[in-house]
Scaffold this motif. Structure first.
Motif, short mmCIF file in Angstrom:
data_model
loop_
_atom_site.label_atom_id
_atom_site.label_comp_id
_atom_site.label_asym_id
_atom_site.label_seq_id
_atom_site.Cartn_x
_atom_site.Cartn_y
_atom_site.Cartn_z
N GLU A 110 0.71 -1.38 -0.06
CA GLU A 110 -0.04 0.12 -0.01
C GLU A 110 0.87 1.22 -0.18
O GLU A 110 0.69 2.23 -0.59
CB GLU A 110 -0.87 0.06 1.37
N LEU A 111 2.01 1.33 0.98
CA LEU A 111 2.92 2.53 0.74
C LEU A 111 3.45 2.77 -0.65
O LEU A 111 3.69 3.73 -1.16
CB LEU A 111 3.98 2.10 1.81
N GLY A 112 3.93 1.42 -1.49
CA GLY A 112 4.41 1.44 -2.70
C GLY A 112 3.32 2.16 -3.67
O GLY A 112 3.86 2.74 -4.59
N GLU A 113 2.00 1.79 -3.39
CA GLU A 113 1.06 2.25 -4.38
C GLU A 113 0.86 3.89 -4.22
O GLU A 113 0.73 4.58 -5.10
CB GLU A 113 -0.17 1.56 -4.18
N ASP A 114 0.83 4.30 -2.79
CA ASP A 114 0.86 5.60 -2.71
C ASP A 114 2.11 6.50 -2.88
O ASP A 114 1.90 7.82 -2.93
CB ASP A 114 0.35 5.88 -1.11
N ALA A 115 3.29 5.87 -2.87
CA ALA A 115 4.42 6.70 -2.97
C ALA A 115 4.51 7.09 -4.53
O ALA A 115 4.36 6.46 -5.35
CB ALA A 115 5.52 5.68 -2.42
N VAL A 116 4.97 8.43 -4.43
CA VAL A 116 5.58 8.98 -5.89
C VAL A 116 6.84 8.81 -6.27
O VAL A 116 7.12 8.71 -7.49
CB VAL A 116 4.93 10.32 -6.20
N ARG A 117 7.63 8.37 -5.22
CA ARG A 117 9.18 8.19 -5.42
C ARG A 117 9.54 6.93 -4.59
O ARG A 117 9.12 7.12 -3.37
CB ARG A 117 9.88 9.29 -5.19
N ILE A 118 10.25 6.09 -5.10
CA ILE A 118 10.59 4.71 -4.37
C ILE A 118 12.10 4.87 -4.39
O ILE A 118 12.67 4.78 -5.45
CB ILE A 118 10.06 3.56 -4.85
N ARG A 119 12.67 4.63 -3.12
CA ARG A 119 14.29 4.38 -3.40
C ARG A 119 14.59 3.05 -2.64
O ARG A 119 13.86 2.62 -1.61
CB ARG A 119 15.04 5.56 -2.56
N ARG A 161 2.16 -7.33 -11.04
CA ARG A 161 0.85 -6.27 -11.06
C ARG A 161 1.77 -4.93 -10.31
O ARG A 161 1.22 -3.80 -10.66
CB ARG A 161 -0.34 -6.92 -10.28
N ARG A 162 2.29 -5.50 -9.23
CA ARG A 162 2.90 -4.28 -8.55
C ARG A 162 4.03 -3.27 -9.51
O ARG A 162 3.98 -2.18 -9.29
CB ARG A 162 4.00 -4.79 -7.33
N GLN A 163 4.70 -4.01 -10.32
CA GLN A 163 5.33 -3.31 -11.44
C GLN A 163 4.75 -2.43 -12.32
O GLN A 163 5.25 -1.19 -12.85
CB GLN A 163 6.28 -3.97 -12.39
N LYS A 164 3.36 -2.56 -12.17
CA LYS A 164 2.67 -1.36 -13.16
C LYS A 164 2.55 0.01 -12.41
O LYS A 164 2.38 0.75 -13.42
CB LYS A 164 1.15 -2.00 -13.19
N ARG A 165 2.94 0.01 -11.40
CA ARG A 165 3.28 1.34 -10.63
C ARG A 165 4.20 2.36 -11.56
O ARG A 165 3.92 3.54 -11.74
CB ARG A 165 3.72 1.17 -9.25
N LEU A 166 5.28 1.68 -12.06
CA LEU A 166 6.26 2.40 -12.70
C LEU A 166 5.66 3.17 -13.83
O LEU A 166 6.43 4.25 -14.19
CB LEU A 166 7.40 1.29 -13.16
N SER A 167 4.66 2.73 -14.49
CA SER A 167 4.10 3.38 -15.64
C SER A 167 3.09 4.21 -15.35
O SER A 167 2.52 4.89 -16.26
CB SER A 167 3.87 2.26 -16.78
N ASP A 168 2.54 4.42 -14.04
CA ASP A 168 1.48 5.37 -13.66
C ASP A 168 1.97 6.83 -13.98
O ASP A 168 2.95 7.24 -13.51
CB ASP A 168 1.16 5.10 -12.22
N PRO A 169 0.89 7.53 -14.42
CA PRO A 169 1.26 9.05 -14.71
C PRO A 169 1.70 9.80 -13.52
O PRO A 169 2.79 10.66 -13.47
CB PRO A 169 0.03 9.79 -15.34
#
Length: 215
Positions: A110-119, A161-169
């Motif tokens: 959930e944190l990953g889905e809400d994050a706009v940047r991930i390190r 499915r989690r990797q789809k976050r990388l392509s979210d606008p």
């Protein structure tokens, strides 16, 4: 309605608790005052409110509106609370995998889905957001003590499915640091590893993805 605690429901509960503390009200006193202005079918129990503040029960729009009225919450803050309430009420796609995820695992997703940047920093395996399916399956199979054989396919599906976050606008970027050991360790055999390394080269062309190797 009970639910599994999430980051969003915890955040909502925390904010509700802070407003209550600022008003110097105990939970039981707040519930009494709220119920005075509600029809009998809408009244909330003390136990439900306690669970809501702990992120374990859903809050209806009626109850939140009454809460804001009783505590005289400013309109802008009330609007923000309602947005958070609605967000907390939405089931996340990752909840479809609750049978193979721990509560902590769900919260991290959930944190990953809400994050706009991930390190990220990975020392053993290549970061999950950068894995190909066959590499993920090999990793899951290597963890057979904690992942049942029948769950491997679902683990792979979840990670893809989690990797789809990388392509979210709204997603701005992934900065991944991998140790040299993570890319030198053969996972799933030479063919799988070669395909995985080619994938790293390809995905690194994505302006949102930065990959660094630590010698």
């Amino acid at each position: 309605m009970a639910l599994r605690k999430t980051i969003r429901s915890r955040r909502l509960g925390k904010q509700l608790r802070e407003f209550r503390h600022q008003a110097n009200l105990r939970q039981e006193d707040l519930v009494v005052v709220m119920n005075e202005g509600l029809n009998s079918e809408y009244r909330i129990s003390g136990n439900h409110w306690r669970r809501t503040e702990n992120g374990l029960s859903r809050l209806t729009p009626v109850h939140l509106a009454r809460f804001c009225e009783v505590l005289e919450v400013e309109e802008e803050q009330a609007t923000a609370l309602e947005r958070l309430r609605a967000k907390a009420d939405e089931p996340g796609w990752w909840q479809e995998y609750s049978d193979i995820l721990s509560e902590i695992g769900e919260m991290l997703l959930e944190l990953g889905e809400d994050a706009v940047r991930i390190r990220t920093y990975d020392t053993v395996f290549i970061q999950g957001l950068l894995q190909i399916e066959t590499y993920t399956a090999a990793v899951a199979n290597s963890a057979i003590a904690t992942v049942r054989t029948v769950d491997v396919d679902r683990v792979v599906e979840l990670r893809m499915r989690r990797q789809k976050r990388l392509s979210d606008p709204d997603f701005r970027g992934l900065s991944a640091v991998l140790t040299e050991g993570a890319i030198r360790t053969i996972v799933g055999g030479p063919a799988v590893m070669a395909a995985q390394l080619r994938h790293l080269l390809q995905i690194s062309q994505n302006p949102k993805v930065e990959i660094r190797i630590l010698p």
